[in-house]
Design an enzyme around this catalytic site. Structure first.
Site, PDB file in Angstrom:
ATOM      1  CD  GLU A  80      -4.692  34.414 -28.325  1.00 39.84           C
ATOM      2  OE1 GLU A  80      -3.990  33.388 -28.200  1.00 39.84           O
ATOM      3  OE2 GLU A  80      -5.868  34.404 -28.751  1.00 39.84           O
ATOM      4  CB  SER A 126     -19.747  37.153 -27.602  1.00 42.01           C
ATOM      5  OG  SER A 126     -19.401  38.504 -27.381  1.00 42.01           O
ATOM      6  CE  LYS A 148     -12.532  35.102 -27.144  1.00 42.68           C
ATOM      7  NZ  LYS A 148     -12.079  35.083 -28.555  1.00 42.68           N
TER       8      LYS A 148
END
Lengths: 394, 257
Positions: free
Chosen positions: A107, A374, A85
Site C-alpha cells: 500500500e 523523514s 521508507k
C-alpha cells in the site's frame, strides 16, 4: 508479554486465509534476523545503496532564529528514494526473497513507501504491484509515474475514501487472493503481528544512529526527539532506542488537518478510541458503532485513521507524548525550513518541524532537540503551491 | 441440541447471506420471512462495516448502501425483536470485530441474546484471537462460528477441535464474490475436519449456481451463498423480494435432491 502485543495493543486480527502467511513470516524473520549472512547483506545495502548512515545536521540558523534549544535534523530525506521508507523496504524485500517469494505488493499513501518498494523490487528482481488511493494518485501524481518507471504496476483504489486506509484494505484483499508467491511489504509499524515488530526493527536504525551521532556531537543524550506519526514508522524507528532512556522526551506529531475539533482531521491519538482494525488493536478514528471515520490531512502519508500498536502502548504508559499539528502549521513549517535552512521537507515531516518550532523557544539553550526529517519535499511542491493558490501541476 | 445444531439435523442446509439494511431495513425484514419460507435453513445477516476487508466489491457496495441508509447494530436488534414474534429461522450475524468491540462486546452479545440471534461469524477474528469474543459469546449462549480456509493446512485440526455449531469452510482464496471455479481442495478440508470432530461443515465464498451448490453439498453439510443474492438485491432494489425468494427456493432444491 503475550506474543505480538504491546500492552493491550497489537495482535493478529486477520482472516484465516492469511494466518499461515503471517506465521511463516514470523518464523522466517526470527530466523534471518540472526543470520549473519542476511544481516551483512542488509547492512551492505543500507550503506552502499540507501546511503546510510544518514547525516545528523545541526540546524544552526533555525536554532538561532528560534532562540532556544539546539535543533538537529536527522536527514532521512537524503536516503535513496528520498525517505526513511527504504530502511524497512530493503529489509522486507530481502526477507521476501529469502522466503522464496517472487512478487511483492504494498500500500502507499504519499507514494514514498510505494516508490521505495518498487525500487527494492527492481533491484532484487521481484514483481511489484502497488495499491494507492485514487485521491492520492492525483495529489501525488509524480510518485505514481516514478513507481511505473521502476517497473511496478500501480492500482488506483476507488473504494471507501480512496486514501491510505483503503489502499491497505485493498492490499490485504489482494494478499488473501494470492499469498503463496507474494509477500505484503507493509509500510508502517501497523497491521497484524509480526509487522509492527519487523518494521520497527528495520526502522530502529534511525534512533540508533541518532544516539551515536548526538553523543559524538554533544557528548550526551538528546533532551527530546520528534517525529511525525501516521501509522508511525519513522517515529517508532526514532523512538525505539531511547525508550529506556527516560530523560529523553519522545514526541510524536500527528496530523490534525483543519483541527482536532473539526471532522477534517487525522489525529488518531487526540480524537480516536481503542478499536480493532487492519489486524491490530490500537487507537482508531471511528464512530460509536465502530465504523472507521473518514480522516483528512493535507499530508497523504499521515492521512490514516489508526496508529501503530506500539505507539498506542507508549501513549498508554505515558512514555511518549503525541501532539496534533494542523495543515496550516505544517505548511508554514514546510516553508520555514525551506527558507531558513535551504531544506525542503516532506509535508509529513513538516508536522514535526512545526512542533519543534513551538517548543524550541521554551527550552534552554543547553537543550538538544532532534527532528526526524523523514522525507524530502519535492513530491509536495505542487500541492503546497496549490494550497497557496498557485496553480502548478506536475 | 441448540438451534445451530438443528439447522443441519434435517439434511443439507442452505444458508443465504444478505447485508442487513440493504436496500432498507424493511426489505431486509421481508427477505428474512420470505427466505425462511423458501427453505433457508439458517440466514446469515451481515452487519455492514465501513471497511470489510474479507469482502469483494458486491458486498462492499451493499455495506455502503446500508450504512448510507443509517443502518446500525441497534437497527438490527430492533428488527430482530420484530422478526422473532413470528419467525424462528436460526440467524447468524456476520460482522467484523470492530463494530462489536466498539459497541461493547458484552452489551452486543446481551442484545444478540435478547433479539434471538443464534450465532456470530467474525471473519477478522482468527483462532489465535477468538478469546476477544468467545467467553462473552458463551456467557450469552451465542455460538461463535470458526472459519477454515484453503491455506489453513494443519491448522484445520486445531480449529476444528475447538469449533462449535458448524464450521464455515472458505472454498477459495481471496474475498467474497461469485466464482466460476471453486477451490479444488474443499473436499479435503471437510474430510480433515471430520477426522477431528463430528461437526457440520458449510461451504461459502464463490458459490452462485445450483450446480455448484449441488456439487458442494455432495460432501458438505451446508452451502452458504452471499454475493449472488446481494447482486439480486442490488439489481432489483426494493423489488428484489420475489427474485431472491425464487433463487433461494431453487438453491435449496438443488442441494436437497
Amino acid at each position: 508479554m503475550e506474543k505480538g502485543r504491546f500492552g493491550i495493543h497489537g495482535g493478529q486480527y486477520i482472516p484465516e486465509t492469511l494466518m499461515n502467511a503471517v506465521i511463516e513470516l514470523e518464523e522466517a524473520y526470527n530466523h534471518y534476523k540472526n543470520d549473519p549472512e542476511f544481516v551483512s547483506e542488509l547492512n551492505e545495502l543500507l550503506k552502499n545503496y540507501a546511503g546510510r548512515p544518514s547525516l545528523l545536521y545541526y540546524a544552526g540558523k533555525m536554532t538561532k532564529d528560534l532562540g532556544g534549544a539546539k535543533i538537529y535534523l536527522k536527514r532521512e530525506d537524503l536516503n535513496h528514494t528520498g525517505s526513511h521508507k527504504i530502511n524497512n523496504v530493503l529489509g522486507q524485500v530481502l526477507l521476501a526473497k529469502r522466503m522464496g517469494k517472487t512478487r511483492v505488493i504494498a500500500e502507499t499513501g504519499a507514494g514514498q513507501h510505494g516508490v521505495a518498494t518498487a525500487t527494492a523490487a527492481a533491484l532484487m528482481g521481484l514483481e511489484c504491484e502497488i495499491f494507492m488511493g485514487k485521491e492520492d494518485t492525483e495529489r501525488q501524481a509524480l510518485n505514481v509515474f516514478r513507481m511505473k518507471l521502476l517497473g511496478a504496476k500501480v492500482h488506483p483504489v476507488t473504494s471507501g475514501t480512496q486514501t491510505l486506509k483503503d489502499a491497505v484494505n485493498e492490499t490485504m484483499r489482494e494478499w488473501t487472493q494470492r499469498v503463496e508467491d507474494t509477500h505484503y511489504v507493509l509500510g508502517s509499524v501497523m497491521g497484524p503481528h509480526p509487522f509492527p515488530t519487523i518494521v520497527r526493527d528495520f526502522q530502529s536504525v534511525i534512533g540508533r544512529e541518532v544516539k551515536q551521532q548526538v553523543k559524538e556531537m554533544e557528548g550526551k543524550l538528546p533532551d527530546a526527539v520528534l517525529a511525525c506519526v501516521g501509522g508511525g514508522s519513522n517515529a517508532m524507528g526514532m523512538f525505539y532506542d531511547f525508550i529506556e532512556d527516560t530523560s529523553v522526551r519522545l514526541i510524536g506529531c500527528e496530523a490534525a488537518g483543519r483541527g482536532v475539533d473539526t471532522d477534517k482531521t487525522a489525529a488518531t491519538m487526540a480524537t480516536g478510541k481503542i478499536g480493532i482494525f487492519h489486524g491490530m488493536k490500537s487507537y482508531f478514528c471511528q464512530d460509536g458503532y465502530g465504523q472507521i471515520a473518514p480522516v483528512y490531512s493535507i499530508s497523504a502519508g499521515l492521512d490514516y485513521p489508526g496508529v501503530g500498536p506500539e505507539h498506542a502502548n507508549l501513549r498508554d504508559t505515558g512514555r511518549a507524548e503525541y501532539v496534533p499539528v494542523t495543515d496550516d502549521e505544517a505548511v508554514e513549517a514546510f516553508e520555514y525550513l525551506s527558507r531558513t535552512e535551504g531544506i525542503i521537507p516532506a509535508i509529513e515531516s513538516a508536522h514535526a518541524v512545526a512542533y519543534a518550532k513551538k517548543i524550541a523557544p521554551t527550552l534552554g539553550k543547553d537543550k538538544v532537540l532532534v527532528i526526524c526529517l523523514s522525507g524530502r519535499g519535492d513530491k509536495d511542491v505542487a500541492a503546497i503551491a496549490r494550497y497557496r493558490g498557485v496553480q502548478i501541476y506536475e | 441440541m441448540n438451534s445451530i445444531e438443528k439447522v443441519f439435523a434435517g439434511g443439507k442446509a442452505f444458508i443465504p447471506f444478505i447485508t442487513a439494511g440493504d436496500p432498507s431495513i424493511d426489505i431486509t425484514e421481508q427477505l428474512v420471512y420470505q427466505m425462511a419460507g423458501a427453505g433457508a435453513d439458517l440466514i446469515e445477516l451481515g452487519i455492514p462495516f465501513s471497511d470489510p476487508i474479507a469482502e469483494g466489491p458486491v458486498i462492499q457496495a451493499a455495506d455502503n448502501r446500508a450504512l448510507n441508509g443509517g443502518f446500525t447494530a441497534d437497527t438490527l436488534f430492533s428488527m430482530m425483536l420484530r422478526i422473532r414474534k413470528s419467525c424462528q429461522v436460526p440467524i447468524a450475524c456476520m460482522t467484523y470485530v470492530n463494530p462489536v468491540f466498539a459497541y461493547g462486546a458484552e452489551k452486543f452479545m446481551m442484545n444478540c441474546r435478547e433479539a434471538g440471534i443464534d450465532a456470530m461469524i467474525v471473519p477478522d477474528l482468527p483462532f489465535e484471537e477468538k478469546n476477544e469474543l468467545l467467553p462473552i459469546c458463551k456467557k450469552y449462549g451465542i455460538t461463535l462460528i470458526s472459519m477454515i480456509a484453503p491455506t489453513s493446512g494443519e491448522r484445520i485440526r486445531k480449529i476444528a477441535s475447538e469449533a462449535e455449531g458448524f464450521i464455515y469452510c472458505v472454498s477459495s482464496m481471496g474475498v467474497t464474490g461469485v466464482r466460476q471455479n471453486l477451490g479444488s481442495n474443499v473436499e479435503q478440508m471437510v474430510r480433515t475436519v471430520k477426522e477431528v470432530k463430528n461437526i457440520p461443515c458449510a461451504i461459502g465464498f464463490g458459490i452462485s449456481t445450483p450446480e455448484q451448490a449441488a456439487n458442494m453439498s455432495a460432501f458438505a453439510d451446508g452451502v452458504i451463498v452471499g454475493s449472488a443474492i446481494v447482486k439480486i438485491v442490488e439489481q432489483y432494489g426494493s423489488g428484489c423480494i420475489p427474485h431472491v425468494t425464487e433463487y433461494v427456493r431453487k438453491m435449496k432444491r438443488a442441494i436437497t435432491r
